[in-house]
Design a protein around this motif. Structure first.
Motif, short mmCIF file in Angstrom:
data_model
loop_
_atom_site.label_atom_id
_atom_site.label_comp_id
_atom_site.label_asym_id
_atom_site.label_seq_id
_atom_site.Cartn_x
_atom_site.Cartn_y
_atom_site.Cartn_z
N MET A 1 7.29 -0.86 13.49
CA MET A 1 5.83 -0.82 13.49
C MET A 1 5.27 -0.80 12.07
O MET A 1 4.23 -1.42 11.79
N LEU A 2 5.93 -0.10 11.18
CA LEU A 2 5.47 -0.13 9.79
C LEU A 2 5.67 -1.51 9.18
O LEU A 2 4.87 -1.95 8.34
N ALA A 3 6.72 -2.21 9.60
CA ALA A 3 6.89 -3.59 9.15
C ALA A 3 5.77 -4.47 9.69
O ALA A 3 5.32 -5.41 9.02
N VAL A 4 5.29 -4.18 10.91
CA VAL A 4 4.13 -4.89 11.46
C VAL A 4 2.91 -4.64 10.59
O VAL A 4 2.13 -5.56 10.27
N ALA A 5 2.71 -3.38 10.16
CA ALA A 5 1.57 -3.06 9.28
C ALA A 5 1.67 -3.83 7.98
O ALA A 5 0.66 -4.35 7.46
N THR B 1 -0.62 -2.02 2.13
CA THR B 1 -0.10 -2.01 0.76
C THR B 1 1.15 -1.15 0.67
O THR B 1 1.42 -0.32 1.55
N ASP B 2 1.88 -1.32 -0.41
CA ASP B 2 3.09 -0.53 -0.61
C ASP B 2 2.77 0.95 -0.65
O ASP B 2 3.52 1.78 -0.12
N SER B 3 1.67 1.30 -1.33
CA SER B 3 1.35 2.73 -1.44
C SER B 3 0.99 3.30 -0.06
O SER B 3 1.35 4.44 0.26
N GLU B 4 0.31 2.51 0.76
CA GLU B 4 -0.02 2.98 2.10
C GLU B 4 1.25 3.16 2.93
O GLU B 4 1.41 4.15 3.66
N LEU B 5 2.13 2.21 2.82
CA LEU B 5 3.38 2.29 3.57
C LEU B 5 4.23 3.46 3.09
O LEU B 5 4.86 4.17 3.89
N THR B 6 4.25 3.67 1.77
CA THR B 6 5.01 4.80 1.23
C THR B 6 4.46 6.12 1.75
O THR B 6 5.21 7.03 2.13
#
Length: 719
Positions: free
Chosen positions: A119-123, A129-134
């Motif tokens: 799901m995070l890969a979907v986001a 952004t990288d910072s959001e994913l981190t």
């Protein structure tokens, strides 16, 4: 302090040099390593069908859902493992991305880690952004909210597939399953309980129709055999898509010694010296995960149930694996007890767990039943530990005996009893196949014997013969040919042959059975006396009436000595002696009048022992009426014949054989009394009934037609 220092740092290392004291404080913050899927734009599935067979209605519904402008919907494709849910989702994915202008997003939802990473890969795919994913990965912000923010903001319509979501609590508790105006969500799962999927449309999937199942095999292995051979293999596999795919894959990839469909079917039936489940798994591609192996795919659901606090579900499924994949009456599970593995109080929640995980299903109908797919049962039975098998089989026997009457009544049987036919046979077959202990085999054989008797007494002699022969073949693989249960089954074969008019075959079966009973059990054993009596009934049809009388008297005297004069088994033997006086060849018997004189006493003893309307009393009345008619005492016979007929009409269906026999006797009596029209009426009902039940070529049907002609001739002559 003097001198040169040479040093080098790698990675996160640091080097500090000083000529005096230093106090160094460092704070290190490293983002966690994160391994996500390689792609969410391409479905991570195993072997997909060459052509998606059947599923027309479901695919039409799903294709309409991904048309342009449609959104805010969720669909749950549910069904047992291996029924093709992922194949349907994959076909929809291709349609949505190739024809409907949607982007496709595919996430493996089989476990929390894979779901979260996917799901995070979907986001990320939708612009996070990288910072959001981190932040989401480190728990500093809600991960599901981030994903759905970007799905809601997507500049393109999408289809999101959450595949193998067999633990729906993960979706619910994490807030991962939502809807959006921008897209359509499709979930594949084994979890059938509707409460897990509020607001979603549920589509259930099962096995394929026969023709489509055959086409799956032919798609994968087009040169392996004919359409009918493919259909036969498909039937053997229960038309389960995963099993069909594995079988087709095996046939398509044999190189050195290719098999055809006939070879494969022979292998499934044990001809390849390999268990059918192992043979099926050989069709899997290298590196296939557990979901694509029939030996392992069910265990995933059982492991999930154990994690939910229902380890008893495994024990219950192992018990169900003692039986067949046909509808099983739920009453059979009353009192199921496997000790610590399955207490009776835990049967209900264990069954609910199996239902929720699509490992079984409820079958509507007059009798409440459940059904488990045969391939699933074969897989579970194969994986059951050896030290549990005999206890499971003994429990299965006890439960069957609680439903199968030891002495069934004549006439229509309890529908639940009839439904047990495939299960008692499967129970015996499994016990024989794993070389169970003799007492376990005898228990299973006793269950089949009870069923054979019930089917015979229902009037379905052809089915009784088939069951008895099949059971006998199995019993003699595991027990001695002269084991008492084998002998009893042979007697049941003889009885069915007799009722089907196959007198010569019946005679041969009875004679051999009587010889073996005398040798193994002794001359006065109850089973030996039963063999005497049954042979005595067929001998008059073979022109051997004097020998028949000797055997009838032997059976009656032996039973009277052992059981008493008024015991039901003794009364049956005495009743058959009286009936002999009505035989066409009875005129040659020197004591015919003495035999006939026994009739009233036998009737009275039957009435005292069983009552006026019991089939035994009515049978004694009927036998005596036939004997009186044969010696031209029709007026005396008439009240007995009428009582027998009216009694049988109250307790039996119109075409039951004993009721038809009563019509025959009454017609003969009426014709002898000059009441030809009444005789014709009885004769017509007799011929119609026997034609329906026994067929036009049966000797008793042919005899009835001759009687009807006689009655009609008498009626014509009297006008």
């Amino acid at each position: 302090m003097s001198g040169a220092y040479d040093a080098r740092a790698d990675g996160h290392g640091r080097i500090y040099q000083a000529s005096g004291d230093q106090h160094i404080v460092e704070h290190h913050h490293h983002a966690p390593e994160w391994a996500g899927p390689d792609s969410v734009r391409h479905p991570a599935v195993g072997r997909t069908p060459v052509v998606l067979r059947d599923r027309v209605g479901e695919m039409d519904r799903l294709r309409a859902a991904v048309e342009p402008g449609v959104g805010n919907r969720a669909y749950v494709l549910h069904g047992m493992g291996g029924c093709g849910k992922t194949a349907v989702a994959h076909a929809l994915f291709r349609h949505a991305t190739g024809h409907s202008g949607r982007i496709g997003l595919w996430v493996n939802a089989s476990d929390p880690a894979s779901l979260r990473a996917g799901m995070l890969a979907v986001a990320a795919d939708r612009g996070a952004t990288d910072s959001e994913l981190t932040g989401a990965r480190s728990g500093l912000r809600p991960a599901a909210d981030l994903v759905w923010h970007y799905l809601d903001a997507s500049d393109q319509p999408w289809l999101l597939v959450l595949d193998n979501a067999d633990t729906p609590a993960v979706l619910r508790d994490g807030g991962w399953l939502r809807t959006s105006p921008k897209g359509i969500v499709v979930v594949t799962t084994r979890q059938a309980a509707a409460h897990w999927w509020p607001g979603a449309e549920l589509l259930q999937f099962g096995v394929l129709p026969r023709a489509d199942a055959a086409l799956v095999l032919q798609d994968l292995a087009p040169h392996a055999g004919s359409a009918e051979e493919a259909a036969q293999v498909a039937d053997r596999l229960g038309r389960l898509p995963l099993a069909l795919t594995l079988a087709g894959g095996f046939l398509a990839h044999q190189i050195i010694d290719p098999w055809n469909l006939a070879d494969y079917r022979h292998g499934l039936d044990g001809g390849a010296d390999v268990h059918p489940i192992e043979l099926l798994d050989r069709g899997a591609e290298a590196g296939t995960d557990s979901r694509q192996l029939l030996s392992r795919t069910w265990q995933l659901s059982l492991d999930a149930l154990s994690a939910q606090g229902l380890p008893e579900a495994t024990a219950l499924l192992r018990l169900l694996a003692c039986w067949a994949g046909d509808p099983l009456p739920l009453t059979l599970l009353s009192g199921a007890d496997l000790g610590a593995e399955l207490h009776p109080s835990r049967v209900e929640p264990a069954l609910r767990g199996l239902l929720d995980h699509s490992l079984t299903e409820l079958v509507p109908g007059r009798v409440r039943c459940l059904r488990v797919h045969g391939i699933l049962l074969d897989s579970v039975a194969r994986a059951t530990p050896d030290d549990q098998c005999d206890r499971l089989a003994a429990t299965a026997t006890r439960l069957l005996r609680a439903v199968l009457p030891e002495v069934p009544q004549r006439g229509v049987q309890d529908p639940a009893v009839t439904l047990l036919a495939p299960h008692v046979t499967a129970h015996l077959r499994r016990a024989v196949g794993r070389s169970a202990a003799p007492d376990v085999l005898e228990g299973a054989a006793d269950c089949v014997l009870r069923l054979v008797v019930a089917v015979h007494r229902s009037g379905d002699y052809a089915s009784a013969l088939t069951l008895a022969n099949e059971a006998l073949a199995l019993v003699t693989r595991g027990l001695a040919v002269d084991n008492v249960f084998a002998l009893r089954l042979r007697l049941r074969v003889g009885r069915a042959l007799f009722r089907l008019g196959r007198f010569e075959e019946s005679e041969a079966v009875y004679e051999q059975a009587l010889d073996d009973c005398e040798r193994v059990l002794g001359a006065d054993d109850p089973d030996t006396l039963e063999a005497c009596l049954r042979l005595a009934l067929v001998l008059p049809h073979r022109g051997r009436l004097p020998e028949a009388m000797v055997l009838r008297r032997r059976a009656a005297q032996g039973r009277e000595a052992a059981l008493g004069r008024s015991h039901p088994l003794t009364l049956i033997a005495r009743k058959y002696i009286v009936e002999v006086a009505g035989s066409p060849a009875a005129a040659a018997l020197p004591d015919r009048d003495d035999i006939l004189a026994m009739g009233p006493g036998v009737i009275e003893d039957c009435r005292s022992a069983t009552g006026d309307d019991h089939p035994m009393t009515l049978g004694a009345e009927l036998g005596y009426a036939s004997a009186l008619a044969a010696v031209e005492r029709a007026a005396e016979a008439l009240p007995h014949a009428r009582r027998a007929l009216s009694g049988y009409e109250r307790i039996f269906a119109p075409d039951y054989p004993l009721l038809l026999n009563a019509r025959e006797s009454l017609g003969i009596v009426l014709n002898a009394l000059g009441r030809h029209a009444d005789a014709v009426e009885q004769g017509e009902m007799l011929v119609e009934g026997r034609t329906r039940v026994l067929g036009p070529a049966h000797p008793w049907t042919v005899h009835a037609e001759g009687l009807l002609r006689t009655f009609r001739d008498g009626a014509a002559a009297s006008t």
